[in-house]
Enzyme design. Structure first.
Site, PDB file in Angstrom:
ATOM      1  CE  LYS A  74      -3.663   2.204   2.801  1.00  0.00           C
ATOM      2  NZ  LYS A  74      -3.041   3.275   3.562  1.00  0.00           N
TER       3      LYS A  74
ATOM      4  CG  HIS B  53      -1.132   7.604   4.319  1.00  0.00           C
ATOM      5  ND1 HIS B  53      -0.306   6.529   4.499  1.00  0.00           N
ATOM      6  CD2 HIS B  53      -1.751   7.787   5.520  1.00  0.00           C
ATOM      7  CE1 HIS B  53      -0.414   6.088   5.747  1.00  0.00           C
ATOM      8  NE2 HIS B  53      -1.294   6.826   6.380  1.00  0.00           N
TER       9      HIS B  53
HETATM   10  C1  LIG Z   1      -7.222   9.266  10.445  1.00  0.00           C
HETATM   11  C2  LIG Z   1      -6.503   8.383   9.491  1.00  0.00           C
HETATM   12  C3  LIG Z   1      -5.646   7.396   9.975  1.00  0.00           C
HETATM   13  C4  LIG Z   1      -4.974   6.570   9.066  1.00  0.00           C
HETATM   14  N1  LIG Z   1      -4.176   5.551   9.562  1.00  0.00           N
HETATM   15  C5  LIG Z   1      -3.569   4.712   8.683  1.00  0.00           C
HETATM   16  C6  LIG Z   1      -2.811   3.597   9.154  1.00  0.00           C
HETATM   17  O1  LIG Z   1      -2.696   3.353  10.346  1.00  0.00           O
HETATM   18  N2  LIG Z   1      -2.235   2.806   8.212  1.00  0.00           N
HETATM   19  C7  LIG Z   1      -2.355   3.033   6.861  1.00  0.00           C
HETATM   20  O2  LIG Z   1      -1.814   2.276   6.064  1.00  0.00           O
HETATM   21  N3  LIG Z   1      -3.085   4.063   6.409  1.00  0.00           N
HETATM   22  C8  LIG Z   1      -3.699   4.892   7.283  1.00  0.00           C
HETATM   23  N4  LIG Z   1      -4.465   5.917   6.794  1.00  0.00           N
HETATM   24  C9  LIG Z   1      -4.647   6.068   5.338  1.00  0.00           C
HETATM   25  C10 LIG Z   1      -5.846   5.245   4.868  1.00  0.00           C
HETATM   26  O3  LIG Z   1      -5.586   3.864   4.959  1.00  0.00           O
HETATM   27  C11 LIG Z   1      -6.186   5.539   3.405  1.00  0.00           C
HETATM   28  O4  LIG Z   1      -5.041   5.387   2.612  1.00  0.00           O
HETATM   29  C12 LIG Z   1      -6.768   6.944   3.203  1.00  0.00           C
HETATM   30  O5  LIG Z   1      -7.569   7.334   4.288  1.00  0.00           O
HETATM   31  C13 LIG Z   1      -7.583   6.984   1.925  1.00  0.00           C
HETATM   32  O6  LIG Z   1      -8.043   8.258   1.656  1.00  0.00           O
HETATM   33  P1  LIG Z   1      -9.520   8.783   2.029  1.00  0.00           P
HETATM   34  O7  LIG Z   1      -9.483   9.072   3.494  1.00  0.00           O
HETATM   35  O8  LIG Z   1      -9.626  10.010   1.196  1.00  0.00           O
HETATM   36  O9  LIG Z   1     -10.483   7.691   1.679  1.00  0.00           O
HETATM   37  C14 LIG Z   1      -5.141   6.752   7.674  1.00  0.00           C
HETATM   38  C15 LIG Z   1      -6.020   7.728   7.206  1.00  0.00           C
HETATM   39  C16 LIG Z   1      -6.712   8.533   8.087  1.00  0.00           C
HETATM   40  C17 LIG Z   1      -7.669   9.546   7.554  1.00  0.00           C
END
Ligand SMILES: Cc1cc2nc3c(=O)[nH]c(=O)nc-3n(C[C@H](O)[C@H](O)[C@H](O)COP(=O)(O)O)c2cc1C
Length: 388
Positions: free
Chosen positions: A257, A281
């Site tokens: 990812k 992300h």
């Molecule tokens: C509050 C928050 C915490 C996140 N924590 C992680 C995480 O622990 N591991 C990870 O791989 N991605 C993390 N992400 C990224 C999400 O997996 C994802 O890639 C992203 O939220 C997608 O975009 P969107 O919020 O516009 O749908 C996080 C995103 C947010 C908003």
């Protein structure tokens, strides 16, 4: 009327989340990095893609499901791993996982969750995926992989875009720190949100104490308000060879990812990955990143049929799901969308978000004359994107 019954779309859901959460937590969850260019661009790029209608198609028999890693899902969507879920709602990760199970889509648990991997495995039901970062102390990450394997998680996601810390000044402005410090700004913020304090923090305290990152190795597993309670640091030395070592440790589907180039997608496949997530992300990492939907066709071309391509970042509407699938993604992941749902109303809120997305997806499919996911391709676009 309940809070959720007044949410007619994702914008309402986001607004309900904003009202419920302390500002420090809402902005941590909702905002991007630095100037927030990537976050805006992710959404703008989806909006720029216009569709070509195809009417007078017999639409009576429709099927919005598809297959992912050999099993059926009800919609080409899964819930992304998000570390803040357990602060948006009491055991927010469990609420998300149950909502995903009810909707027939997979849920991805992050190693950084508040709710423990054991609780999710025991209580969630449905299809469960696990995401982790390679920590500086690599043996601890490999122990986590073993734990996920023993508990029967189906797929393993390794996120590669987070070796260095991020720049998010709004957290400092809001007094929202890691570990959480009870500074005047954050205390005032909580005082203005008594329902959140009682419903989230109050429930943790009644059930054993302030929340912890329950999956962290013993030496890092402290209350989130304990000074010096920082979690394990991510590795800054890992290279592609590390993906090969993870491959050897994980027999099931392995997904990388954080892919934003055709070259990295190829490298992931060369190391034995079964899938990649085209992701920036959610605009929370590199701020001048390309929008993921704009990068997707090149990644799809680079991996061909050797790997499953997923996409996330900026999905806020069912038409976004359709556009991503038409450009070659097998499914999308949603991060903030379902976080808005649990912040607004727990499992029920997340279920409502998934149901809104499913309805929008189905309607948009009808407009472009598609009855099945397999019918989606570049022809649905008014101006098909230039082939890489
Ligand atoms: C509050 C928050 C915490 C996140 N924590 C992680 C995480 O622990 N591991 C990870 O791989 N991605 C993390 N992400 C990224 C999400 O997996 C994802 O890639 C992203 O939220 C997608 O975009 P969107 O919020 O516009 O749908 C996080 C995103 C947010 C908003």
């Amino acid at each position: 009327m309940t809070r959720l019954s007044r949410c007619y779309d994702l914008a309402d859901m986001r607004e309900a989340a904003r009202r419920h959460l302390p500002k420090g937590i809402f902005e941590f969850m909702d905002r991007g990095a630095e100037r927030e260019l990537a976050m805006a661009e992710n959404m703008a790029a989806f909006e720029r893609l216009k569709l070509r209608t195809k009417f007078l198609v017999d639409l009576r028999e429709r099927d919005m499901g598809t297959e992912l890693f050999g099993k059926r899902i009800a919609l080409p969507l899964a819930i992304a791993p998000t570390g803040a879920a357990g602060l948006c709602w009491y055991q927010g990760e469990l609420a998300l996982a149950k909502a995903a199970a009810a909707a027939g889509v997979p849920f991805t648990l992050t190693a950084n969750s508040i709710t423990s991997i054991d609780t999710i495995a025991k209580e969630a039901g449905g299809r469960l995926w696990f995401q982790f970062y390679m920590w500086k102390e690599e043996d601890l990450s490999f122990q986590m992989i073993e734990r996920a394997k023993d508990l029967g998680f189906e797929a393993l996601f390794v996120t590669i875009d987070s070796a260095l810390g991020r720049t998010r000044e709004y957290n400092d402005r809001n007094g929202f720190t890691d570990p959480i410090s009870l500074n005047p700004r954050f205390v005032m913020d909580m005082a203005l949100h008594p329902r959140w304090v009682a419903g989230v923090i109050g429930r943790y305290v009644l059930n054993g104490g302030m929340p912890r990152h329950e999956n962290y190795p013993e030496q890092y597993r402290r209350r989130i308000t304990t000074a010096q309670s920082k979690g394990p640091s991510n590795s800054q030395s890992m290279t592609w060879e590390g993906i090969g070592r993870i491959r050897k440790a994980w027999p099931g589907p392995l997904v990388v990812k954080g892919i934003l180039s055709a070259d990295d997608a190829r490298r992931a496949v060369d190391q034995g990955a079964d899938g990649v997530v085209v992701s920036n992300h959610g605009g929370r990492a590199l701020d001048s990143s390309i929008a993921t939907i704009d990068m997707l066709p090149a990644v799809v071309k680079a991996v061909g049929d050797q790997a499953t391509v997923l996409l996330d970042s900026g999905v806020r509407h069912g038409s976004d799901i359709m556009k991503a699938v038409a450009l070659g993604a097998k499914a999308v992941l949603v991060g903030r969308a379902t976080l808005y749902g649990i912040a607004a109303g727990g499992q029920e809120g997340a279920e409502k978000v998934l149901s809104l997305l499913a309805t929008q997806f189905e309607k948009n499919m009808g407009y472009v004359g598609c009855r099945r996911v397999s019918e989606l391709n570049h022809d649905i676009f008014a101006h098909p994107p230039v082939q890489p």
